[in-house]
Design a protein around this motif. Structure first.
Motif, mmCIF file in Angstrom:
data_model
loop_
_atom_site.group_PDB
_atom_site.id
_atom_site.type_symbol
_atom_site.label_atom_id
_atom_site.label_comp_id
_atom_site.label_asym_id
_atom_site.label_seq_id
_atom_site.Cartn_x
_atom_site.Cartn_y
_atom_site.Cartn_z
ATOM 1 N N LYS A 144 0.844 -1.048 -0.149
ATOM 2 C CA LYS A 144 -0.103 0.183 -0.057
ATOM 3 C C LYS A 144 1.007 1.297 -0.021
ATOM 4 O O LYS A 144 0.254 2.394 -0.385
ATOM 5 N N ASP A 145 2.101 1.039 0.471
ATOM 6 C CA ASP A 145 2.947 2.358 0.487
ATOM 7 C C ASP A 145 3.149 2.950 -0.941
ATOM 8 O O ASP A 145 3.427 3.954 -1.200
ATOM 9 N N MET A 146 2.838 2.031 -2.064
ATOM 10 C CA MET A 146 2.884 2.739 -3.331
ATOM 11 C C MET A 146 1.899 3.768 -3.850
ATOM 12 O O MET A 146 2.059 4.603 -4.529
ATOM 13 N N GLU A 147 0.815 3.486 -2.924
ATOM 14 C CA GLU A 147 -0.205 4.888 -3.150
ATOM 15 C C GLU A 147 0.338 6.205 -2.711
ATOM 16 O O GLU A 147 -0.174 7.306 -3.317
ATOM 17 N N LEU A 148 1.432 6.303 -1.906
ATOM 18 C CA LEU A 148 1.945 7.552 -1.627
ATOM 19 C C LEU A 148 2.668 8.031 -2.980
ATOM 20 O O LEU A 148 2.800 9.336 -3.031
ATOM 21 N N MET A 168 6.357 -9.212 -7.140
ATOM 22 C CA MET A 168 5.017 -9.116 -7.775
ATOM 23 C C MET A 168 4.859 -9.977 -8.898
ATOM 24 O O MET A 168 5.795 -10.150 -9.711
ATOM 25 N N ASP A 169 3.751 -10.735 -8.950
ATOM 26 C CA ASP A 169 3.373 -10.981 -10.437
ATOM 27 C C ASP A 169 2.808 -10.105 -11.246
ATOM 28 O O ASP A 169 2.446 -9.007 -10.712
ATOM 29 N N ALA A 170 2.377 -10.416 -12.461
ATOM 30 C CA ALA A 170 1.596 -9.558 -13.418
ATOM 31 C C ALA A 170 0.519 -9.009 -12.397
ATOM 32 O O ALA A 170 0.090 -7.651 -12.589
ATOM 33 N N ALA A 171 -0.494 -9.888 -11.984
ATOM 34 C CA ALA A 171 -1.762 -9.316 -11.471
ATOM 35 C C ALA A 171 -1.582 -8.391 -10.175
ATOM 36 O O ALA A 171 -2.065 -7.439 -10.280
ATOM 37 N N ASP A 172 -0.393 -8.777 -9.508
ATOM 38 C CA ASP A 172 -0.154 -7.610 -8.343
ATOM 39 C C ASP A 172 0.272 -6.363 -8.974
ATOM 40 O O ASP A 172 0.019 -5.350 -8.472
ATOM 41 N N ALA A 173 1.085 -6.540 -10.039
ATOM 42 C CA ALA A 173 1.609 -5.269 -10.927
ATOM 43 C C ALA A 173 0.497 -4.513 -11.246
ATOM 44 O O ALA A 173 0.776 -3.154 -11.444
ATOM 45 N N VAL A 174 -0.639 -5.016 -11.896
ATOM 46 C CA VAL A 174 -1.794 -4.320 -12.194
ATOM 47 C C VAL A 174 -2.256 -3.413 -11.222
ATOM 48 O O VAL A 174 -2.685 -2.102 -11.114
ATOM 49 N N VAL A 175 -2.250 -4.028 -9.848
ATOM 50 C CA VAL A 175 -2.789 -3.170 -8.692
ATOM 51 C C VAL A 175 -1.815 -2.280 -8.458
ATOM 52 O O VAL A 175 -2.261 -0.951 -8.137
ATOM 53 N N ALA A 176 -0.846 -2.513 -8.365
ATOM 54 C CA ALA A 176 0.357 -1.717 -8.065
ATOM 55 C C ALA A 176 0.340 -0.196 -9.162
ATOM 56 O O ALA A 176 0.529 0.850 -8.617
ATOM 57 N N ALA A 177 0.183 -0.602 -10.547
ATOM 58 C CA ALA A 177 -0.149 0.487 -11.339
ATOM 59 C C ALA A 177 -1.081 1.222 -11.093
ATOM 60 O O ALA A 177 -1.034 2.423 -11.295
ATOM 61 N N GLU A 178 -2.052 0.676 -10.446
ATOM 62 C CA GLU A 178 -3.472 1.554 -9.971
ATOM 63 C C GLU A 178 -2.892 2.336 -8.819
ATOM 64 O O GLU A 178 -3.442 3.387 -8.601
ATOM 65 N N TYR A 179 -2.396 1.858 -7.859
ATOM 66 C CA TYR A 179 -1.846 2.613 -6.678
ATOM 67 C C TYR A 179 -1.001 3.910 -6.926
ATOM 68 O O TYR A 179 -1.079 4.894 -6.402
ATOM 69 N N ILE A 180 -0.250 3.609 -8.133
ATOM 70 C CA ILE A 180 0.657 4.807 -8.394
ATOM 71 C C ILE A 180 0.089 5.893 -9.554
ATOM 72 O O ILE A 180 0.930 6.666 -10.072
ATOM 73 N N GLN A 181 -1.115 5.270 -9.901
ATOM 74 C CA GLN A 181 -1.603 6.006 -10.806
ATOM 75 C C GLN A 181 -1.015 6.259 -12.280
ATOM 76 O O GLN A 181 -0.720 7.479 -12.748
ATOM 77 N N CYS A 182 -0.566 5.231 -12.844
ATOM 78 C CA CYS A 182 0.327 5.300 -13.973
ATOM 79 C C CYS A 182 -0.089 4.209 -14.883
ATOM 80 O O CYS A 182 -0.422 3.020 -14.702
#
Length: 225
Positions: A144-148, A168-182
């Protein structure tokens, strides 16, 4: 900015005045056998953590180019003992260089050096330049730190690990991309070893379904942002 992929988690970003090279593991990567590490240009070499598949060619390239190695404190100290001519030790937080602002941010991983000694805190980098900003996750699980990051900077692109098993795998990386808004994501840390081989079409589809673009570059391939 021009992005060039050199395999695993190694890539370079060229701005108008500087070349930043990240996690230079080339010699030990059979998929990168056509890349001569000593032919690479670098003003700075940025290291996310101490594992051998991230620091492999750092000293040799630093000696060849005169680049300054930016790395977690313990990694920088160790590389200096291995002969790196110039190091700049960091820890989590931010500092400024002539290429722009650098933030060393949290990564959920481990860090030890090739001789087994302590490698300090692993991390990722948020780089803010006059030509755009980008995030390199380093080796990490989803956090969740990625949201910052997404709340504090508009990213031009992000380079995220997608291979799973160690990160991370691809599924988690999709969520990470959403957290970082990219929306523009470059995949890293996949296919090098059997445990991190991925299905390219499946990974790409997961990102497309989330409205994001996953770029799986060939080794040696470049992309402008």
């Amino acid at each position: 900015m021009n992005f060039t992929y050199y395999g695993h988690a190694c890539f370079a970003v060229e701005t108008a005045k500087h070349t930043l090279l990240f996690d230079p593991f080339i010699t030990g990567n059979p998929l990168a056998k056509d890349i001569n590490p000593l032919s690479l240009k670098a003003d700075y070499i940025l290291i996310s953590h101490g594992h051998g598949d991230h620091i492999g060619d750092a000293v040799a390239i630093a000696k060849q180019t005169g680049a300054t190695i930016i790395a977690p404190f313990e990694v920088a100290q160790w590389l200096g003992k291995q002969g790196a001519p110039k190091t700049h030790p960091i820890n989590h937080g931010s500092t400024r260089f002539d290429f722009g602002r650098l933030r060393f941010v949290n990564a959920i991983h481990s860090s030890s050096l090739p001789d087994g000694s302590y490698g300090g805190n692993p991390g990722g980098f948020v780089i803010e330049t006059g030509e755009g900003s980008f995030y390199f996750s380093g080796d990490t699980a989803l956090t969740k730190d990625m949201e910052l990051i997404g709340d504090s900077v508009q990213l031009t692109f992000a380079a995220l690990c997608i291979g799973g098993n160690y990160t991370m795998d691809a599924a988690d990386a999709v969520v990470a991309a959403e957290y970082i808004q990219c929306d523009e994501i470059i995949g890293l840390h996949y296919d090098t070893f059997p445990p991190i081989k991925i299905d390219h079409s499946q990974a790409t589809r997961k990102f497309l379904e989330a409205g994001k673009n996953l770029h799986l570059l060939k080794i040696g391939e470049s992309k402008k942002f």
